[in-house]
Design an enzyme around this catalytic site. Structure first.
Site, PDB file in Angstrom:
ATOM      1  N   ASP A  14       0.841  -1.198   0.000  1.00 55.74           N
ATOM      2  CA  ASP A  14       0.000   0.000   0.000  1.00 55.74           C
ATOM      3  C   ASP A  14       0.877   1.250   0.000  1.00 55.74           C
ATOM      4  O   ASP A  14       0.662   2.178  -0.772  1.00 55.74           O
ATOM      5  CB  ASP A  14      -0.939  -0.017   1.206  1.00 55.74           C
ATOM      6  CG  ASP A  14      -1.893   1.165   1.207  1.00 55.74           C
ATOM      7  OD1 ASP A  14      -2.601   1.354   0.209  1.00 55.74           O
ATOM      8  OD2 ASP A  14      -1.920   1.902   2.213  1.00 55.74           O
ATOM      9  N   LYS A  18       1.451   4.162  -3.102  1.00 54.80           N
ATOM     10  CA  LYS A  18       1.352   5.605  -2.869  1.00 54.80           C
ATOM     11  C   LYS A  18       2.662   6.300  -3.250  1.00 54.80           C
ATOM     12  O   LYS A  18       2.651   7.372  -3.873  1.00 54.80           O
ATOM     13  CB  LYS A  18       1.002   5.886  -1.405  1.00 54.80           C
ATOM     14  CG  LYS A  18      -0.413   5.492  -1.055  1.00 54.80           C
ATOM     15  CD  LYS A  18      -0.693   5.653   0.423  1.00 54.80           C
ATOM     16  CE  LYS A  18      -2.110   5.192   0.750  1.00 54.80           C
ATOM     17  NZ  LYS A  18      -2.384   5.199   2.175  1.00 54.80           N
TER      18      LYS A  18
END
Length: 154
Positions: A14, A18
Protein backbone atom coordinates in the site's frame (compact mmCIF):
# COMPACT_ATOMS: atom_id res chain seq x y z
CA UNK A 1 -4.16 -1.27 10.15
CA UNK A 2 -6.85 -0.19 7.73
CA UNK A 3 -7.24 -3.10 5.31
CA UNK A 4 -9.59 -6.09 5.86
CA UNK A 5 -6.51 -8.31 5.41
CA UNK A 6 -3.79 -6.73 7.60
CA UNK A 7 -1.10 -8.23 5.39
CA UNK A 8 -2.00 -5.58 2.80
CA UNK A 9 -0.86 -2.90 5.25
CA UNK A 10 2.07 -4.79 6.74
CA UNK A 11 3.69 -6.10 3.55
CA UNK A 12 4.36 -2.55 2.35
CA UNK A 13 2.55 -2.66 -0.96
CA UNK A 14 0.00 0.00 0.00
CA UNK A 15 2.82 2.39 0.90
CA UNK A 16 4.72 1.35 -2.24
CA UNK A 17 1.75 2.17 -4.48
CA UNK A 18 1.35 5.61 -2.87
CA UNK A 19 5.07 6.29 -3.22
CA UNK A 20 4.98 5.20 -6.86
CA UNK A 21 2.17 7.66 -7.58
CA UNK A 22 4.20 10.49 -6.02
CA UNK A 23 7.35 9.39 -7.85
CA UNK A 24 5.54 9.44 -11.18
CA UNK A 25 4.05 12.86 -10.43
CA UNK A 26 7.56 14.30 -10.03
CA UNK A 27 8.71 12.72 -13.27
CA UNK A 28 10.30 9.43 -12.23
CA UNK A 29 9.80 6.69 -14.81
CA UNK A 30 9.23 3.84 -12.34
CA UNK A 31 7.05 0.76 -12.19
CA UNK A 32 5.94 -1.07 -9.06
CA UNK A 33 8.69 -3.64 -9.68
CA UNK A 34 11.26 -0.82 -9.36
CA UNK A 35 10.17 -0.02 -5.80
CA UNK A 36 12.42 -1.60 -3.17
CA UNK A 37 9.99 -2.81 -0.48
CA UNK A 38 10.98 -4.19 2.91
CA UNK A 39 7.94 -5.95 4.34
CA UNK A 40 7.19 -5.56 8.02
CA UNK A 41 6.26 -9.23 8.22
CA UNK A 42 8.16 -12.39 7.44
CA UNK A 43 7.48 -14.50 4.35
CA UNK A 44 6.03 -17.15 6.66
CA UNK A 45 3.39 -14.72 7.94
CA UNK A 46 2.79 -13.29 4.47
CA UNK A 47 1.99 -16.76 3.17
CA UNK A 48 -0.44 -17.73 5.93
CA UNK A 49 -3.42 -19.50 4.39
CA UNK A 50 -6.01 -17.12 5.85
CA UNK A 51 -6.39 -13.89 7.79
CA UNK A 52 -7.25 -15.94 10.88
CA UNK A 53 -4.08 -18.03 10.53
CA UNK A 54 -2.06 -14.86 10.03
CA UNK A 55 -3.53 -13.26 13.15
CA UNK A 56 -2.88 -16.42 15.18
CA UNK A 57 0.81 -16.39 14.17
CA UNK A 58 1.40 -12.64 14.34
CA UNK A 59 2.65 -12.70 17.94
CA UNK A 60 5.59 -14.91 16.89
CA UNK A 61 7.31 -11.74 15.66
CA UNK A 62 6.58 -9.65 18.76
CA UNK A 63 9.99 -10.11 20.37
CA UNK A 64 11.92 -9.03 17.27
CA UNK A 65 9.83 -5.85 17.02
CA UNK A 66 10.01 -5.22 20.77
CA UNK A 67 13.81 -5.24 20.42
CA UNK A 68 13.68 -2.78 17.50
CA UNK A 69 11.35 -0.46 19.43
CA UNK A 70 13.58 -0.54 22.51
CA UNK A 71 16.71 0.14 20.43
CA UNK A 72 14.99 3.04 18.68
CA UNK A 73 13.66 4.49 21.95
CA UNK A 74 17.15 4.21 23.46
CA UNK A 75 18.31 6.64 20.77
CA UNK A 76 15.40 9.02 21.41
CA UNK A 77 13.72 7.86 18.21
CA UNK A 78 10.59 6.06 17.06
CA UNK A 79 9.93 3.51 14.32
CA UNK A 80 7.97 4.58 11.25
CA UNK A 81 7.21 2.74 8.03
CA UNK A 82 8.33 5.19 5.36
CA UNK A 83 8.72 5.56 1.63
CA UNK A 84 11.58 7.59 0.23
CA UNK A 85 11.63 8.90 -3.33
CA UNK A 86 15.05 10.29 -4.19
CA UNK A 87 17.24 10.47 -7.29
CA UNK A 88 14.93 8.23 -9.33
CA UNK A 89 14.76 5.56 -6.62
CA UNK A 90 11.90 4.53 -4.41
CA UNK A 91 12.41 2.63 -1.16
CA UNK A 92 9.86 1.49 1.42
CA UNK A 93 10.99 0.24 4.82
CA UNK A 94 10.76 0.54 8.59
CA UNK A 95 13.08 3.27 9.78
CA UNK A 96 14.07 4.77 13.10
CA UNK A 97 13.52 8.53 13.04
CA UNK A 98 13.80 11.32 15.63
CA UNK A 99 10.56 11.55 17.60
CA UNK A 100 10.44 15.32 17.04
CA UNK A 101 10.75 15.00 13.25
CA UNK A 102 7.71 15.30 10.97
CA UNK A 103 7.58 11.51 10.49
CA UNK A 104 8.24 10.91 14.17
CA UNK A 105 5.19 12.94 15.14
CA UNK A 106 2.80 10.93 12.94
CA UNK A 107 -0.06 9.07 14.57
CA UNK A 108 -3.17 7.23 13.48
CA UNK A 109 -4.05 7.06 9.79
CA UNK A 110 -2.32 10.32 8.86
CA UNK A 111 -0.09 10.44 5.81
CA UNK A 112 2.81 12.78 5.44
CA UNK A 113 4.84 14.04 2.50
CA UNK A 114 8.09 15.85 3.21
CA UNK A 115 9.63 17.76 0.29
CA UNK A 116 13.33 18.45 0.48
CA UNK A 117 14.52 20.55 -2.44
CA UNK A 118 17.10 23.26 -3.05
CA UNK A 119 14.57 25.77 -1.75
CA UNK A 120 13.35 23.58 1.11
CA UNK A 121 16.56 21.97 2.32
CA UNK A 122 17.03 23.34 5.84
CA UNK A 123 13.31 23.59 6.56
CA UNK A 124 11.45 21.06 4.37
CA UNK A 125 7.93 21.61 3.08
CA UNK A 126 5.60 19.26 4.99
CA UNK A 127 2.11 18.24 3.92
CA UNK A 128 0.15 16.17 6.41
CA UNK A 129 -3.38 14.86 6.50
CA UNK A 130 -5.66 11.84 6.68
CA UNK A 131 -4.64 8.96 4.47
CA UNK A 132 -7.77 6.88 4.73
CA UNK A 133 -11.51 7.16 4.93
CA UNK A 134 -14.43 7.58 2.55
CA UNK A 135 -14.23 11.39 2.33
CA UNK A 136 -10.52 11.39 1.53
CA UNK A 137 -10.90 8.61 -1.05
CA UNK A 138 -13.88 10.32 -2.70
CA UNK A 139 -12.02 13.65 -2.89
CA UNK A 140 -9.02 11.95 -4.48
CA UNK A 141 -11.16 10.17 -7.03
CA UNK A 142 -13.04 13.40 -7.85
CA UNK A 143 -9.72 15.21 -8.37
CA UNK A 144 -8.55 12.42 -10.68
CA UNK A 145 -11.78 12.66 -12.69
CA UNK A 146 -11.38 16.42 -13.12
CA UNK A 147 -7.75 15.98 -14.18
CA UNK A 148 -8.69 13.25 -16.69
CA UNK A 149 -11.51 15.38 -18.11
CA UNK A 150 -9.24 18.41 -18.53
CA UNK A 151 -6.59 16.34 -20.32
CA UNK A 152 -9.18 14.89 -22.72
CA UNK A 153 -10.62 18.33 -23.48
CA UNK A 154 -7.31 20.06 -24.27
Amino acid sequence: ITEPDPREDLNGMDVARKALILAREIGCKLNISDVNVESMISDKLEQAESVEAFMDRLSTEDEAYRNRVEESEGQGEVLRYLATVKAGRCDVRLRSVPSDSPAGSLSGPDNLVVYRTARYSDNPLVIRGPGAGPDVTAAGMFGDLIKAASVNNS
